[in-house]
Write a protein that holds these residues in place. Sequence first.
Motif, PDB file in Angstrom:
ATOM      1  N   PRO A  49      41.478  28.617  32.338  1.00 39.30           N
ATOM      2  CA  PRO A  49      42.658  27.926  32.956  1.00 39.30           C
ATOM      3  C   PRO A  49      43.650  29.060  33.748  1.00 39.30           C
ATOM      4  N   GLY A  50      44.062  28.817  34.797  1.00 42.78           N
ATOM      5  CA  GLY A  50      44.804  29.534  35.392  1.00 42.78           C
ATOM      6  C   GLY A  50      44.295  30.564  36.597  1.00 42.78           C
TER       7      GLY A  50
ATOM      8  N   THR B 229      43.452  48.475  47.603  1.00 41.09           N
ATOM      9  CA  THR B 229      44.229  47.901  48.324  1.00 41.09           C
ATOM     10  C   THR B 229      45.309  48.462  49.011  1.00 41.09           C
TER      11      THR B 229
ATOM     12  N   ARG C 191      52.767  35.153  37.380  1.00 42.70           N
ATOM     13  CA  ARG C 191      51.535  35.482  38.019  1.00 42.70           C
ATOM     14  C   ARG C 191      51.485  36.331  39.261  1.00 42.70           C
TER      15      ARG C 191
ATOM     16  N   ILE D  30      31.394  31.431  33.559  1.00 41.91           N
ATOM     17  CA  ILE D  30      31.864  32.028  35.147  1.00 41.91           C
ATOM     18  C   ILE D  30      31.783  30.919  35.983  1.00 41.91           C
TER      19      ILE D  30
ATOM     20  N   LYS E 154      34.276  42.859  31.863  1.00 37.40           N
ATOM     21  CA  LYS E 154      33.086  43.014  32.811  1.00 37.40           C
ATOM     22  C   LYS E 154      33.838  43.044  34.282  1.00 37.40           C
ATOM     23  N   SER E 155      35.271  42.420  34.047  1.00 36.61           N
ATOM     24  CA  SER E 155      35.762  42.069  35.563  1.00 36.61           C
ATOM     25  C   SER E 155      36.846  43.139  35.869  1.00 36.61           C
ATOM     26  N   TYR E 156      37.002  44.157  35.077  1.00 37.26           N
ATOM     27  CA  TYR E 156      38.083  45.116  35.010  1.00 37.26           C
ATOM     28  C   TYR E 156      37.446  46.677  35.005  1.00 37.26           C
TER      29      TYR E 156
ATOM     30  N   SER F 234      44.472  29.283  40.201  1.00 40.08           N
ATOM     31  CA  SER F 234      46.004  29.400  40.384  1.00 40.08           C
ATOM     32  C   SER F 234      46.110  31.017  40.871  1.00 40.08           C
ATOM     33  N   ARG F 235      45.728  31.878  40.371  1.00 39.67           N
ATOM     34  CA  ARG F 235      45.667  33.224  40.724  1.00 39.67           C
ATOM     35  C   ARG F 235      45.275  33.406  42.006  1.00 39.67           C
TER      36      ARG F 235
ATOM     37  N   LYS G 122      39.851  43.215  48.949  1.00 40.72           N
ATOM     38  CA  LYS G 122      40.316  44.279  47.957  1.00 40.72           C
ATOM     39  C   LYS G 122      41.265  43.618  47.093  1.00 40.72           C
ATOM     40  N   GLN G 123      41.936  42.706  47.537  1.00 44.29           N
ATOM     41  CA  GLN G 123      43.267  42.078  46.738  1.00 44.29           C
ATOM     42  C   GLN G 123      42.540  41.167  45.592  1.00 44.29           C
TER      43      GLN G 123
ATOM     44  N   LYS H 100      41.076  43.077  42.925  1.00 44.33           N
ATOM     45  CA  LYS H 100      42.064  43.811  42.032  1.00 44.33           C
ATOM     46  C   LYS H 100      42.496  42.662  40.934  1.00 44.33           C
TER      47      LYS H 100
ATOM     48  N   ASP I   6      36.013  34.505  36.247  1.00 41.08           N
ATOM     49  CA  ASP I   6      36.118  33.999  34.739  1.00 41.08           C
ATOM     50  C   ASP I   6      36.456  32.460  34.581  1.00 41.08           C
TER      51      ASP I   6
ATOM     52  N   ILE J  57      42.354  40.610  37.860  1.00 43.45           N
ATOM     53  CA  ILE J  57      41.469  40.862  36.541  1.00 43.45           C
ATOM     54  C   ILE J  57      40.543  39.745  36.319  1.00 43.45           C
ATOM     55  N   ASN J  58      40.712  38.493  36.414  1.00 39.84           N
ATOM     56  CA  ASN J  58      39.588  37.622  36.457  1.00 39.84           C
ATOM     57  C   ASN J  58      38.438  37.310  37.249  1.00 39.84           C
ATOM     58  N   VAL J  59      38.529  38.282  38.314  1.00 39.79           N
ATOM     59  CA  VAL J  59      37.413  38.427  39.308  1.00 39.79           C
ATOM     60  C   VAL J  59      36.384  39.359  38.925  1.00 39.79           C
ATOM     61  N   ILE J  60      35.136  38.659  39.076  1.00 43.23           N
ATOM     62  CA  ILE J  60      34.269  39.866  38.670  1.00 43.23           C
ATOM     63  C   ILE J  60      33.365  40.149  39.888  1.00 43.23           C
TER      64      ILE J  60
ATOM     65  N   HIS K 253      48.889  41.530  35.143  1.00 42.82           N
ATOM     66  CA  HIS K 253      48.164  40.632  34.466  1.00 42.82           C
ATOM     67  C   HIS K 253      48.908  39.773  33.516  1.00 42.82           C
TER      68      HIS K 253
END
Lengths: 561, 162
Positions: free
Chosen positions: B16-17, A304, A121, B46, A179-181, B20-21, B65-66, B69, B13, B71-74, A126
């Motif tokens: 799962p996981g 970043t 991770r 969501i 939508k998030s990327y 943790s990210r 910013k991080q 970056k 999103d 992918i799962n953060v909307i 990703h």
Amino acid sequence: MKLKGSQILMKVLKEEGVDTIFGYPGGAVLDIYDALVKTDIRHILVRHEQAAVHAADGYARASGKVGVCLVTSGPGATNTVTGIASANMDSIPMVILTGQVPTALIGNDAFQEVDIVGITRPCTKHNYLVKKTEDLARVIKEAFFIAKSGRPGPVLIDLPKDMINQVIDYAPPEEPRMKSYNPTCHPNKKQLQKVVKLIRDSEKPAIFAGGGVVLAKASAELTEFARKAGIPVMGSLMGLGAFPGTDPLWLGMLGMHGTYRANMATAHCDLLIAVGVRFDDRVTGKTDAFASNATIVQIDIDPTSIHKNIPVSIPIVGDCKTALKHLNKLLDEADLSGLSARRRQWLDQIESWKSTRPLAYCQSGKIKPQYVVEKLYELTKGKALITTEVGQNQMWAAQYYHFDQPNHFITSGGLGCMGFGLPAAIGAQVAAPEKLVVDIAGDGSIQMNIQEMATAMQHNLPVKIVILNNGFLGMVRQWQELFYDKCYAHTCMDFAPDFVKLAEAFGAVGLRATTPEEVEAVLKEGLSTPNAVIMDFVVEPEEGVYPMVPSGAPITEMLLV
Amino acid sequence: MNHEKHVLSILVDNEPGVLSRISGLFSGRGYNIDSLCVAETTDPAISRITIVTSAEMPVVEQIKKQLNKLINVIKVYELTGSEFVEREMALIKVNAQPEHRAEILRIVDIFRCKVVDVGLTHYTVEVTGTEEKLSALITLLKPIGIKEIVKTGVVALFRDPK
């Protein structure tokens, strides 16, 4: 249409333009391999999974495509971690397919089970665990999209065995839309206009180009930009080749082992235009003292990277190629008269830094490693694809081989991963069969993945390995010499194999040079051999890499030869 | 430089996981998590994560910013100034000997909280409010004897224009 998971995988890989996979089979990926041999995708069987990832890295850089590797679960997956971390640091587009135990067994400590998604991770762009065969095609498409868009990077897909051997009704996935990327590619035009004004007003400008320029395939635009505005250019390690290394405006590499003129120019410039860089600590030295007289402009696709290590005055988020194209257009429209006259003094100053303190070394009775790289450059006319291991060999390669084109210098920059060069050379040779591919290595790091000679031989890849053999872990030894009172704690490799015999044992050609007079002949013979070759150059054991900026010092505090 | 408290509200999103990210990002880059709350939003795809972090301003910018970056953060919102409401809930199990019972109930009344469980020797008090209110209540109950305490961490939302 009824398809098995493994068939879907192959189908989508083909759709994504994959023609080569670097891999190593195992229990969890039997079905994938069974499907793979029935396609025309070329598979390069490596000897260790770490090498599969480095080879895919080398392949990606040499070809400009996404590198793909395939390994089994458990140890196969964990062995990829170093390679993934290296690709992540250097932003190399890559898709790593790992086998996984069947979903029913996940979490049971099954044979060859590891949580590779959890492990990778923090070192992937990703990653995915496929839990429904219906998701498989979409996930692969998304993985490729993520790997190559924005700031590229490695994406891992973990494939449980039952997801791969299940047969489902296959429906082709739509183009990935997430939508998030959504990376920002188009730079702010007002910010770009400010840059043009700064260029017009600047007496002492400089450009600092990094790996982002290479990744964005923006070398032509950068070259046009620098020449048009008459601004000298320096590069980071990853940026070598982004601007022609033989151009009069080229200042060389910046940073810890940068050229005197590049480091001095950074300290004295009044405008620093940084393109596709992330201001790594090996570049900046003491951050407070870095380019402290300059207005700093930074163009990067990754927000970043901006303000992370160095505060900048003009941040520009966007694709380097788009930004530079636009800047070139703005420069065409701008009134640049009198610019070259005003810059004369600055360029003269740089020229005098260059002539008084050029890159240099002293010849002696023994072979100097720098001399070997210089000769290699001369004999290959700068056209070879160069990969490196990590340490002194890497720095000498960066300093003494001059790159006129991008993607010709392939090195583990961010992670600094020993054992990278040989597998990366194999990947580069697969991508560019017509090119001469040379791995510049040390005697220490070549031993980290020497088993890949067998891979090169099996697949008829005529890679050339130049070992700068000093009997030491040279870079660490150099630090011990300078900062630890010459206490060479465990950096002396008292024992090494006979590399000539080792080459022969693999069925390759082994050559050795022990005196400066032999260097050219050995290189000529090695480079013209149509087979894999190990050239062992027994060099001055305690030669150092200079200039050198001690860790954490301002980059103007250089130790010179 | 001041290590101010910053409330980050993050839409992610619901997969799962993902948590943790985010927690891995904080630990891997050496950022602080003072508190963390996560639950599904009205859209089951969501989730909203509310993180309170204390850091200098440039670091908070880098954190945002991080996070973006990933992918799962909307979307990442930073809640600042008086433009948001924040609440935290705590359950406090407090010693309730006969001689203290009246006092505890008086404090509960003043703080407009509730006694949600009663035993022979304890009351469990439920309190909702800002961090300041909670810590004021805890200060008053401490001399009487707090047996156990659990807090939810801060949740927060922007105020809509009036």
